[in-house]
Design a protein around this motif. Structure first.
Motif, PDB file in Angstrom:
ATOM      1  N   ASN B 246       0.862  -1.179   0.000  1.00  0.00           N
ATOM      2  CA  ASN B 246       0.000   0.000   0.000  1.00  0.00           C
ATOM      3  C   ASN B 246       0.897   1.227   0.000  1.00  0.00           C
ATOM      4  O   ASN B 246       1.319   1.711   1.040  1.00  0.00           O
ATOM      5  N   LYS B 247       1.239   1.723  -1.215  1.00  0.00           N
ATOM      6  CA  LYS B 247       2.182   2.833  -1.327  1.00  0.00           C
ATOM      7  C   LYS B 247       1.471   4.054  -1.896  1.00  0.00           C
ATOM      8  O   LYS B 247       0.831   3.945  -2.943  1.00  0.00           O
ATOM      9  N   ASN B 248       1.582   5.176  -1.249  1.00  0.00           N
ATOM     10  CA  ASN B 248       1.014   6.439  -1.745  1.00  0.00           C
ATOM     11  C   ASN B 248      -0.381   6.252  -2.323  1.00  0.00           C
ATOM     12  O   ASN B 248      -0.670   6.621  -3.449  1.00  0.00           O
ATOM     13  N   ASN B 249      -1.228   5.553  -1.519  1.00  0.00           N
ATOM     14  CA  ASN B 249      -2.595   5.318  -1.974  1.00  0.00           C
ATOM     15  C   ASN B 249      -2.695   4.453  -3.229  1.00  0.00           C
ATOM     16  O   ASN B 249      -3.705   4.420  -3.899  1.00  0.00           O
ATOM     17  N   GLN B 250      -1.593   3.761  -3.528  1.00  0.00           N
ATOM     18  CA  GLN B 250      -1.632   2.797  -4.630  1.00  0.00           C
ATOM     19  C   GLN B 250      -1.637   1.412  -4.021  1.00  0.00           C
ATOM     20  O   GLN B 250      -0.858   1.136  -3.105  1.00  0.00           O
ATOM     21  N   ILE B 251      -2.529   0.554  -4.524  1.00  0.00           N
ATOM     22  CA  ILE B 251      -2.543  -0.828  -4.052  1.00  0.00           C
ATOM     23  C   ILE B 251      -1.813  -1.670  -5.085  1.00  0.00           C
ATOM     24  O   ILE B 251      -2.197  -1.691  -6.257  1.00  0.00           O
ATOM     25  N   GLU B 259      -0.647  -3.083 -10.322  1.00  0.00           N
ATOM     26  CA  GLU B 259      -1.414  -2.110  -9.554  1.00  0.00           C
ATOM     27  C   GLU B 259      -2.904  -2.338  -9.741  1.00  0.00           C
ATOM     28  O   GLU B 259      -3.402  -2.428 -10.856  1.00  0.00           O
ATOM     29  N   ASN B 265     -12.511   0.062  -1.560  1.00  0.00           N
ATOM     30  CA  ASN B 265     -12.090  -0.019  -0.174  1.00  0.00           C
ATOM     31  C   ASN B 265     -10.570  -0.023  -0.098  1.00  0.00           C
ATOM     32  O   ASN B 265      -9.922  -1.004  -0.439  1.00  0.00           O
ATOM     33  N   LYS B 266      -9.992   1.087   0.354  1.00  0.00           N
ATOM     34  CA  LYS B 266      -8.528   1.131   0.361  1.00  0.00           C
ATOM     35  C   LYS B 266      -7.957   0.890   1.751  1.00  0.00           C
ATOM     36  O   LYS B 266      -7.039   1.550   2.193  1.00  0.00           O
ATOM     37  N   GLU B 267      -8.561  -0.096   2.407  1.00  0.00           N
ATOM     38  CA  GLU B 267      -8.076  -0.468   3.737  1.00  0.00           C
ATOM     39  C   GLU B 267      -6.650  -1.006   3.635  1.00  0.00           C
ATOM     40  O   GLU B 267      -6.170  -1.295   2.535  1.00  0.00           O
ATOM     41  N   ASN B 268      -6.031  -1.185   4.807  1.00  0.00           N
ATOM     42  CA  ASN B 268      -4.656  -1.678   4.796  1.00  0.00           C
ATOM     43  C   ASN B 268      -4.589  -3.195   4.697  1.00  0.00           C
ATOM     44  O   ASN B 268      -4.174  -3.880   5.617  1.00  0.00           O
TER      45      ASN B 268
END
Lengths: 297, 352, 265
Positions: B246-251, B259, B265-268
């Motif tokens: 999870n880098k700079n809001n990139q999954i 990517e 859902n951008k959970e961790n």
């Protein structure tokens, strides 16, 4: 098994075959022959079955020995005494031995092996000495009398030796392992799931025992009973050491007829009748055994 | 769920300091087929034996239709169990095995005969009535064991590895028969099994167990598509599990360097699962250094589909392709370079 | 818990019954009194006398000799019977052979003893063999009744034995004549050993048959012990019992330990 062994097969089969014919079958035939011979003074103390004399060939055979035995209540009673001793002690061994075998077989494997060894130790140790131990215990000055006097149950030592109760006790004690070990052998193979299944289907513990456990251990019961019943019928040592004059047993009668009275024909006739009497329970046992010895897998 | 049919509340059991069950809670509805799935030693059999009444739990309660049956002995519980090795009585014939349980109830002889005949018909055991247990086949034994339970009309039937002793062909056939039977009779089934395929195809719902605990309860689809963790994902079917960055809001799926764009859902999340049948591979005609290129390490042709083991950036994962979707001239072989593709909706994210 | 109590109760009573007489005997073997049951003090006196009693020592030696010879011959023939009955179908009068090899199991020893004695006497009359009763006649008798027991053990082992392993051995290149030694014998070895041990114990324990068939110079241990305790008690026999129990217990424990380590492996 292997074709090349064919030639060796001959002595493989015939060595033991011949041995058993010679030392088992011929002796039995011989006591049969002597049992129908006429007794007389001399060595051997019976008349030859066949004789040649001036009068020609003659067969000196008689059923007199058998008639003599079966007309004398003394001998008949000794047979009955032996059979009832064998029956009583078989039942007692079963009643005492079954719960022991059952619980040993149902123990955890680690404890079970130790208990099994503890069952085998008396089985291995000397028969004679185990009978002797009871002679020591039951003495007037023996430990059981001392205990009973000590707790005040009796005031004078009572005579516990030399009666037929002592004989039953001795027989039950010495033959108990012969009952327990075959029972254990069947009970230990017993699939414990069957008990669970029976409970699950609604059978209470007692019903489970009667309907499932008992019928499935029947071959063990039969085998154990046979191992006790048959030798006890001919038992000599225990009545001799612990018994008294209240009851005489078949084994001792044969012994006395042979060693004391030196009446070979009577002793042989007693032995032959003993075999005949034993054949019936053996056949019954065998039939029961065959009927219930289904495969347990 | 309204009043649950069977309720297992905080049940714990130890054997000589080994924890077999640790505070297990479970609710099972009426008329469902419920499976307890786990590898050996996970506590599933202990739980079954506690429900049957052969073991008493150290703690906790069992409620059947709201009634506490924890302390009842097995012979009064209105449920029956079919044992893994069937535990048929070897000294009794087929009929006597089946009527064994009925004879313990106070029922007339006619009624017993009637019910035994009924069940013999239902399970197609006619003609075997007088046979001894060791004279019938394994499949027949299985049906006798089933008949012996069902003839008692239990409220709940427990089945301990019901198909384990059968050979493969018979197993598949029997699976369907079991489901049909359950549908016809409406009895609640609880099945213990270690075979995930069996559990998937038989059950309405299932529980995955490990080390005396229940990890997840759900229907087969939920468990397969949305496993709670890596253990379950691997236990049910084949799982390709990748790490998620999870880098700079990139999954980013780390191993594939891919990517994920369409994600709400951008959970961790730290891990993701892509089932092999959702990854497709396509043979590359010409060399190129595209990112999503893998090398085929193994090929296993299984008739209806083919298993490929693919290596990308030093990690290996599986792709299963329906053979009907692959044309003959594009047959993929060992060491072929292939293009990998999958739908982003097939990615399932989870925390380890 | 009620069940557990009943189980422990039963086992305690059962094992006490089995062991109480033996243990009492051992305890009294240390009693320094000629009157066996009156405790005077602890001593090894009867053990010393036991080891100086030549009659007992000689009988012990005789018994060991007869028992080991009888066990060995009985085992050899028992194995032969076991193989014959399980592997060879063409045996003349097979039912008779089966009858012969199993009847000694159910024959009361007193009848066996009597018949053998009468046989030896007659055979001596007719062909002059055996020339006199003694160790040889006791040995022959013991072999005769032990054979059946060994045969039963070997037969039950062979009937559960997978014959495929012999074919496997042949397939792997073992020549037929060696198969028995390389495959069959090692597999049934435990049965052979337990057969030998049983035959050994049967011989060592036998009083009745030996009493019939013995002669001068062939008093076995049970015969001597019996003559000492038939009418009374003997402190030396107490000591002897203790020693025999010790040997049996040590043997049992070592077998238990060997079994346990085998299982662990």
């Amino acid at each position: 098994m292997i074709k090349n062994l064919k030639k060796q097969n001959v002595w493989f089969v015939f060595t033991p075959y011949l041995w058993l014919v010679l030392f088992f079958f011929v002796p039995l035939a011989l006591i049969f022959k002597i049992s129908i011979s006429v007794s007389e003074w001399g060595m051997p103390p019976y008349r030859d079955l066949f004789s040649f004399s001036e009068n020609g060939f003659k067969i000196n055979s008689t059923l007199g020995n058998y008639l003599f035995i079966f007309s004398d209540p003394f001998y008949i009673r000794s047979y009955l005494n032996s059979l009832s001793l064998a029956f009583t002690s078989t039942v007692l061994c079963l009643l005492i031995g079954y719960p022991i075998a059952f619980y040993v077989a149902k123990s955890k494997p680690s404890i079970r092996n130790i208990l099994l060894i503890m069952l085998i130790i008396p089985f291995w140790s000397s028969f004679l000495l185990r009978v002797y131990a009871w002679k020591v215990l039951l003495q007037g000055s023996g430990i059981i009398n001392s205990i009973l006097i000590h707790i005040g149950l009796i005031s004078e030592p009572i005579s516990m030796l030399h009666n037929h109760y002592a004989v039953i006790l001795g027989v039950v004690y010495t033959y108990l392992p012969f009952m327990i070990l075959p029972l254990y052998g069947y009970l230990v193979k017993f699939d414990l799931n069957l008990i669970d299944a029976s409970n699950d289907l609604g059978a209470k513990p007692l019903n489970t025992f009667v309907k499932v456990i008992l019928p499935l251990s029947l071959p063990g019961i039969v085998a154990g009973s046979m191992l006790v019943f048959i030798p006890v019928v001919g038992e000599y040592i225990i009545p001799e050491m612990l018994g008294g004059s209240d009851k005489l047993y078949f084994g001792k009668i044969i012994w006395d007829e042979f060693f004391v009275n030196r009446d070979w024909p009577i002793a042989s006739a007693l032995a032959m009748s003993g075999i005949v009497i034993l054949v019936f329970p053996i056949i019954i046992f065998q039939l029961m055994y065959a009927k219930y010895n289904f495969k347990n897998e | 769920m309204s009043e649950p049919f069977l309720q297992i509340i905080d049940v714990s059991k130890r054997f000589d300091n080994v924890v077999a069950l640790d505070k297990v809670n479970l609710k099972i509805a009426k008329s469902e087929i419920f499976s307890l799935l786990g590898s050996s030693g996970c506590g599933k059999s202990t739980l079954l034996r506690i429900i049957a009444g052969f073991e008493k739990p150290d703690e906790g309660r069992i409620l059947l239709e709201g009634k506490d049956i924890t302390k009842l002995p097995p012979y009064v519980r209105p449920l029956n169990i079919m044992f893994q090795n069937y535990a048929l009585f070897p000294h009794l014939n087929v009929t006597n095995n089946i009527q064994f349980g009925l004879k313990e109830e106070k029922i007339s002889k006619e009624e017993i005969n009637h019910r035994v005949n009924e069940i013999l018909n239902l399970l197609e055991l006619n003609g075997l009535e007088k046979r001894k247990i060791n004279e019938i086949s394994g499949g027949q034994q299985q049906r006798v064991a089933l008949a012996r339970c069902l003839v008692k009309k239990p409220k709940l039937l427990l089945l301990d590895e019901p198909l384990a002793a059968l050979d493969k062909q018979l197993r598949v056939q029997t699976q369907f028969e079991l489901v049909n039977l359950q549908y016809k009779l409406g009895i609640t089934f609880i099945i213990v099994t270690h075979d995930q395929e069996e559990a998937m195809s038989l059950s309405d719902r299932m529980a995955i167990m490990k080390n005396g605990e229940i990890l997840q309860v759900g229907n087969p689809v939920e468990i397969y598509e949305k496993p709670k963790d890596k253990y379950i994902a691997n236990f049910i079917g084949t799982a390709n599990i990748f790490n998620v960055l999870n880098k700079n809001n990139q999954i980013i799926i780390k191993e594939l360097n891919y990517e994920v764009k369409n994600i709400n859902n951008k959970e961790n999340y730290v891990k993701c699962l892509i089932r092999p049948e959702k990854i497709s591979v396509k043979k590359l005609e010409n060399q190129s250094d595209n990112l999503n290129i893998g090398v085929v390490k193994e090929v296993a042709y299984l008739g209806s589909y083919t298993k490929y083991l693919i290596e990308v950036n030093g990690i290996e994962f599986y792709s299963f392709m329906q053979n009907s979707l692959v044309s003959d001239n594009l047959q993929i072989r060992w060491d072929d370079k292939v293009q990998i593709s999958f739908n982003e909706t097939s990615i399932y994210f989870f925390n380890d | 818990m009620n069940k557990l109590f009943f189980k422990i109760f039963t086992l305690t009573i059962g094992f006490s019954f089995l062991y109480f007489p033996i243990l009492t005997l051992i305890a009294y073997s240390f009693n320094d009194n000629k009157r066996v049951m009156v405790w005077k003090g602890f001593s090894f006196r009867w053990y010393k006398e036991l080891f100086q009693n030549e009659q007992i020592l000689e009988a012990f030696y005789t018994s060991l000799k007869i028992a080991s010879l009888s066990a060995t011959f009985a085992t050899i023939m028992g194995v032969m019977i076991g193989f014959s009955l399980t592997r060879i179908s063409k045996i003349p009068a097979r039912p008779f052979f089966i009858f012969l090899s199993s009847s000694p199991l159910v024959m009361p020893e007193i009848i066996l003893g009597l018949s053998l004695l009468l046989f030896f006497i007659s055979s001596n009359h007719i062909i002059g063999f055996p020339s006199s009763k003694g160790q040889l006649t006791v040995l022959i008798s013991h072999i005769t009744f032990s054979v059946a027991f060994v045969a039963v053990i070997i037969q039950s082992r062979l009937s559960s034995y997978d014959k495929n392993i012999e074919e496997a051995a042949q397939d792997l290149g073992t020549i037929p004549n060696m198969i028995f030694w390389k495959v069959t014998a090692p597999v049934i070895l435990p049965a052979i050993l337990s057969g030998w041990l049983l035959a050994f114990t049967l011989s060592l324990d036998d009083l009745v048959v030996a009493s019939f068939t013995t002669g001068p110079g062939a008093n076995t241990l049970p015969i001597v012990v019996f003559s000492k305790v038939r009418l009374g008690l003997s402190p030396e026999v107490n000591a002897l019992s203790a020693i025999i129990m010790l040997i049996v217990i040590l043997a049992a424990i070592s077998i238990y330990l060997i079994n346990r380590s085998n299982i662990k492996k």
